[in-house]
Design a protein around this motif. Structure first.
Motif, mmCIF file in Angstrom:
data_model
loop_
_atom_site.group_PDB
_atom_site.id
_atom_site.type_symbol
_atom_site.label_atom_id
_atom_site.label_comp_id
_atom_site.label_asym_id
_atom_site.label_seq_id
_atom_site.Cartn_x
_atom_site.Cartn_y
_atom_site.Cartn_z
ATOM 1 N N PRO A 399 13.234 69.103 31.622
ATOM 2 C CA PRO A 399 12.297 68.583 30.630
ATOM 3 C C PRO A 399 11.675 69.707 29.805
ATOM 4 O O PRO A 399 11.800 70.883 30.140
ATOM 5 C CB PRO A 399 11.232 67.917 31.496
ATOM 6 N N TYR A 400 10.990 69.313 28.757
ATOM 7 C CA TYR A 400 10.116 70.257 28.051
ATOM 8 C C TYR A 400 9.072 69.467 27.286
ATOM 9 O O TYR A 400 9.191 68.246 27.080
ATOM 10 C CB TYR A 400 10.897 71.190 27.127
ATOM 11 N N LEU A 401 8.036 70.166 26.886
ATOM 12 C CA LEU A 401 6.963 69.590 26.071
ATOM 13 C C LEU A 401 6.858 70.388 24.779
ATOM 14 O O LEU A 401 6.960 71.628 24.787
ATOM 15 C CB LEU A 401 5.642 69.635 26.827
ATOM 16 N N LEU A 402 6.674 69.671 23.672
ATOM 17 C CA LEU A 402 6.577 70.315 22.364
ATOM 18 C C LEU A 402 5.335 69.796 21.658
ATOM 19 O O LEU A 402 5.116 68.586 21.549
ATOM 20 C CB LEU A 402 7.821 70.000 21.529
ATOM 21 N N LYS A 403 4.516 70.728 21.205
ATOM 22 C CA LYS A 403 3.345 70.321 20.429
ATOM 23 C C LYS A 403 3.828 69.726 19.108
ATOM 24 O O LYS A 403 4.734 70.255 18.451
ATOM 25 C CB LYS A 403 2.415 71.508 20.181
#
Length: 456
Positions: A399-403
């Motif tokens: 997974p990843y999170l992106l602003k």
């Protein structure tokens, strides 16, 4: 009390002693009856348990008896009663050779069951703990087979200059590990003076002796060597050092573990002379985390992917070989079997940031920002933050999170990626999974995912 004797003659009163003019001193000996053999048996039965979990008092004399002890498994219970946990189901037989005043010899045997360590069946569940020792609970011990306690630090002469972690290990790890049968290994810090030690045969010898002394003094089950950055030209020094350490640790107790930590990917494995040093390692903790921290790359991919997962924001890529799947054949090429490879999970997130240049109307490069994000912070400040968007890259398996404004990218592991990595480990008969580190997720969320999907 039987009486006073002059040689074999019992003296009832002083007048019974006859002197000659040559006599200057007469020596009298006090003789006592010994307790009965039944009394000795009663004592021994009270001292020697059927199931042992601690040292046993083994008397060597009792009244008129002398006792000589031997053990069928002296590394578990020694002939002087020193107790250590077994590494497999074991019944220890203690034998007492008893001699009385008449020089008659009697033998007594005692069969004792003992607790043993968890079997290291694949897939192994392992992990490091560096902080928050006081927050460990039963789930930690139930899940893990091997606990890597961090860190002890070695100086340039191979002496341990920092052992403050021992206080936490004694308080929070050893007591529960004895109950659950965990293997407790001490990890030697990356900042130890590795190059200074490895260049000198004398220092290596001293270092290895000190490792064995730490194991014996404190009751560890082995050592983990965290020399993470050998330089070109130090490969043979590493393998020479590992041979001495391995030989001494195994001579002391062949069950004790010798492991090492090496970063995954193509760049670090060549620095360890693995075609030789592999023979001196029980397991390699492959650090498949923090493998990359720039250019919008994943730190911890399961598989390599082609191009960016998010081309618009230029995030979600894997540099060449920077994945678990790409690391396996790299280690195999040095003769390291799959069974020795324990791959790492990230219990934290690596943050990257970039800025937009209004003058050029162009984005700058993605670069690492400190500190890393612990998993509770990821949940509270990112996943539950409407300014961030969650993505899962099925091709890379992470997974990843992106602003949403395109300025922050966070790469990490979550329960889904841990499931995929556990399935990969089982499908490929790899050694197991480990993580860095417990203190970055004291909630137990990721640990529980590891436990579930490794079937612990």
């Amino acid at each position: 009390f039987v009486g006073w004797y002059l040689g074999d003659e019992k003296i009832e009163q002083l007048s019974d002693i006859h002197y000659t003019k040559e006599d200057t001193v007469k020596t009298l000996t006090a003789k006592w009856e010994s307790y009965s053999l039944e009394s000795l048996d009663e004592l021994l039965n009270s001292l020697i348990p059927e199931h042992a979990t601690e040292d046993i008092t083994l008397p060597t004399t009792y009244s008129g008896y002398t006792l000589q002890w031997s053990s069928s498994h002296p590394l578990v219970i020694s002939s002087n009663g020193k107790f250590n946990y077994a590494y497999e189901p074991t019944i220890v037989t203690l034998t007492a050779i008893i001699t009385n005043l008449e020089h008659q010899v009697i033998t007594r045997t005692y069969n004792i069951t003992v607790p043993h360590k968890k079997p290291l069946n694949r897939p192994i569940a392992s992990g490091y703990i560096w902080r928050n020792y006081n927050t460990v609970d039963d789930r930690f011990f139930q899940t893990l087979d091997i606990i890597n306690t961090a860190f002890l630090t070695a100086d340039a002469n191979g002496n341990f200059s920092s052992t403050t972690a021992l206080n936490d290990i004694y308080d929070y790890i050893f007591p529960k590990a004895k109950i659950h049968g965990n293997w407790v290994v001490f990890s030697i810090a990356p900042e130890s003076k590795w190059s200074d030690i490895a260049i000198s045969a004398t220092k290596i010898e001293n270092f290895a002796n000190n490792i064995v002394d730490i194991i014996n003094t404190h009751g560890f089950d082995g050592v983990d060597i965290d020399w993470e950055t050998p330089s070109s030209g130090e490969q043979v020094r590493y393998s020479n050092m590992m041979k001495v350490i391995y030989d001494k640790v195994k001579a002391n107790n062949p069950n004790h573990l010798v492991t090492t930590a090496i970063t995954g990917g193509m760049w670090q494995p060549p620095m360890y002379n693995l075609s030789v040093s592999n023979a001196y390692l029980d397991y390699i903790n492959v650090m498949t985390y923090s493998m990359s921290s720039s250019a919008g790359s994943y730190q911890n991919a399961l598989y390599n992917r082609s191009g960016f997962h998010n081309p618009e924001s230029r995030v979600g890529q894997t540099p060449t070989s920077v994945s678990i799947d790409a690391s396996v054949p790299i280690f195999n090429s040095y003769g390291v079997p799959n069974s020795k490879l324990i791959f790492g999970l990230a219990f934290y997130g690596v943050r990257q940031a970039r800025t937009f240049n209004t003058s050029t109307e162009a984005w700058g490069p993605w670069t690492a920002t400190s500190p890393s994000a612990h998993y509770p912070e990821i949940i509270a400040s990112y996943l539950n933050n409407p300014d961030y968007q969650y993505y899962f890259d099925d091709e890379a398996g992470v997974p990843y999170l992106l602003k949403k404004d395109g300025t922050v990218f966070l790469s990490y592991d979550d329960p889904k990626s841990i499931r995929l990595k556990a399935e990969y480990v089982k499908e490929n008969d790899l050694g197991g999974l480990m993580f860095w580190e417990y203190g970055t997720d004291p909630t137990g969320t990721l640990l529980e995912a590891m436990r579930t999907h490794l079937s612990k």
